[in-house]
Design a protein around this motif. Structure first.
Motif, short mmCIF file in Angstrom:
data_model
loop_
_atom_site.label_atom_id
_atom_site.label_comp_id
_atom_site.label_asym_id
_atom_site.label_seq_id
_atom_site.Cartn_x
_atom_site.Cartn_y
_atom_site.Cartn_z
N ASP A 238 -34.64 -2.82 0.57
CA ASP A 238 -35.71 -1.93 1.02
C ASP A 238 -35.26 -1.01 2.16
OD1 ASP A 238 -37.43 -3.06 -0.80
OD2 ASP A 238 -38.33 -4.45 0.64
N CYS A 239 -34.28 -1.45 2.92
CA CYS A 239 -33.83 -0.64 4.07
C CYS A 239 -32.63 0.24 3.72
CB CYS A 239 -33.51 -1.55 5.25
SG CYS A 239 -34.95 -2.43 5.91
N PHE A 240 -32.29 0.33 2.43
CA PHE A 240 -31.22 1.22 2.00
C PHE A 240 -31.74 2.62 1.72
CE2 PHE A 240 -28.37 -2.37 0.48
CZ PHE A 240 -27.43 -2.13 1.46
N SER A 241 -33.03 2.73 1.46
CA SER A 241 -33.59 3.99 0.98
C SER A 241 -34.52 4.59 2.02
CB SER A 241 -34.34 3.76 -0.32
OG SER A 241 -35.47 2.94 -0.09
N SER A 242 -35.27 5.59 1.60
CA SER A 242 -36.22 6.26 2.48
C SER A 242 -37.62 5.69 2.33
CB SER A 242 -36.25 7.77 2.18
OG SER A 242 -36.59 8.00 0.82
N LEU A 243 -37.70 4.42 1.91
CA LEU A 243 -38.99 3.78 1.76
C LEU A 243 -39.65 3.63 3.14
CD1 LEU A 243 -38.02 0.93 -0.73
CD2 LEU A 243 -39.48 2.89 -1.24
N PRO A 244 -40.97 3.51 3.19
CA PRO A 244 -41.64 3.30 4.47
C PRO A 244 -41.07 2.08 5.19
CG PRO A 244 -43.24 3.70 2.73
CD PRO A 244 -41.90 3.54 2.05
N SER A 245 -41.00 2.14 6.51
CA SER A 245 -40.42 1.04 7.27
C SER A 245 -41.40 0.56 8.33
CB SER A 245 -39.11 1.46 7.94
OG SER A 245 -39.34 2.48 8.90
N ILE A 246 -41.19 -0.70 8.73
CA ILE A 246 -41.99 -1.30 9.78
C ILE A 246 -41.03 -1.76 10.88
CG2 ILE A 246 -43.49 -3.23 10.43
CD1 ILE A 246 -44.66 -3.16 7.66
N SER A 247 -41.25 -1.30 12.09
CA SER A 247 -40.45 -1.72 13.23
C SER A 247 -41.29 -2.61 14.12
CB SER A 247 -39.94 -0.50 14.02
OG SER A 247 -39.10 0.29 13.22
N PRO A 248 -40.66 -3.59 14.76
CA PRO A 248 -41.43 -4.51 15.60
C PRO A 248 -41.93 -3.84 16.86
CG PRO A 248 -39.09 -4.90 15.87
CD PRO A 248 -39.23 -3.90 14.77
N THR A 249 -43.05 -4.34 17.38
CA THR A 249 -43.57 -3.88 18.66
C THR A 249 -43.64 -5.06 19.61
OG1 THR A 249 -45.85 -4.29 18.01
CG2 THR A 249 -44.97 -2.09 17.59
N ASP B 109 -39.97 -6.17 -1.03
CA ASP B 109 -41.37 -5.86 -1.39
C ASP B 109 -41.66 -4.37 -1.39
OD1 ASP B 109 -41.32 -5.29 1.29
OD2 ASP B 109 -43.09 -6.47 1.82
N GLY B 110 -40.63 -3.54 -1.20
CA GLY B 110 -40.83 -2.09 -1.22
C GLY B 110 -41.07 -1.48 0.15
N ILE B 111 -41.12 -2.30 1.19
CA ILE B 111 -41.29 -1.81 2.56
C ILE B 111 -40.16 -2.35 3.41
CG2 ILE B 111 -42.77 -1.82 4.61
CD1 ILE B 111 -45.16 -2.18 2.80
N CYS B 112 -39.50 -1.48 4.12
CA CYS B 112 -38.38 -1.89 4.96
C CYS B 112 -38.87 -2.56 6.23
CB CYS B 112 -37.51 -0.67 5.31
SG CYS B 112 -36.23 -1.01 6.55
N GLN B 113 -38.57 -3.83 6.37
CA GLN B 113 -38.82 -4.54 7.62
C GLN B 113 -37.60 -4.29 8.51
OE1 GLN B 113 -41.86 -5.82 7.44
NE2 GLN B 113 -41.95 -5.50 5.23
N ASP B 114 -37.68 -3.30 9.35
CA ASP B 114 -36.50 -2.79 10.05
C ASP B 114 -36.19 -3.59 11.30
OD1 ASP B 114 -34.33 -1.22 10.56
OD2 ASP B 114 -35.46 0.47 11.36
#
Length: 216
Positions: A198-209, A178-183
């Motif tokens: 999505d996690c191959f590039s420098s796209l914005p990422s979301i990390s869990p909390t 979807d264009g956002i890295c779910q890291d």
């Protein structure tokens, strides 16, 4: 994970799983193990290792919204045995966690062994900070809550296979590519092509909390 009351009987018997992630601790009244008296006593506490917090925590129970911490004998039997004198942990062929507990029968004056399938009642391979959140009817879609070991958050995060990604099972397939890295797993995994690329590039990422405000 200690009892400050000297001579309390905590830790009379211990057992640890082969992988070091599950711990069983037996406790009895020290005045009841034959030195000098025999009397009914004994509980077994279960603890599972939480990788994120680097400590042992109580496992979550299945089917009820409370934290299971101990095993006791049934009321009809508890008055006539010393329960949990010796403990052992293992697994069956299905990978279920098994606990064997040796006890001493006061009426018959000989030992007996009971085997408990812990997987029937607990998540014995799931160490989380908030075990009561499993099965809360809210999907905590972050590891380890959304893992198989945690029953996919106690059934709240049942995964679905992503189209065109064989073997990629996630709770929200629309987030793959979807264009956002779910890291975090399972999204950022090899089988899911690293979140659909999505996690191959420098796209914005979301990390869990894991803050309490984000866990329900």
């Amino acid at each position: 994970m200690n009892d400050d009351d000297e001579g309390s009987g905590f830790g009379r018997s211990l057992a640890m799983s082969a992988d070091g992630n599950l711990l069983a601790i037996g406790s009895i009244d020290p005045d009841c193990d034959g030195q000098p008296n025999f009397c009914a006593t004994g509980t077994i506490e279960l603890l599972v290792y939480a990788v994120i917090d680097h400590k042992f925590v109580p496992p979550a129970q299945k089917g009820v919204r409370q934290i299971g911490t101990a095993i006791k004998e049934r009321t009809l039997e508890s008055y006539r045995s010393i329960f949990g004198l010796h403990l052992s942990l293992g697994e069956n062929e299905e990978g279920d966690s098994l606990l064997s507990a040796a006890s001493f029968g006061l009426e018959c004056e000989h030992g007996n062994v009971k085997v408990y399938n812990l997987t029937d009642h607990f998540y014995p391979k799931c160490g989380v900070r908030y075990p009561a959140s499993l099965g809360s009817d809210y999907c905590n879609d972050i590891p380890p809550y959304n893992s198989k070991e945690c029953g996919f958050d106690g059934g709240d995060c049942i995964p679905k296979e992503v189209e065109n990604y064989p073997g990629c099972l996630v709770y929200m397939p629309e987030m793959i590519g979807d264009g956002i890295c779910q890291d975090y797993e399972p999204y950022n995994s090899e089988v899911c092509k690293f979140d659909g690329g999505d996690c191959f590039s420098s796209l914005p990422s979301i990390s869990p909390t894991i803050e309490s405000s984000s866990i329900k």
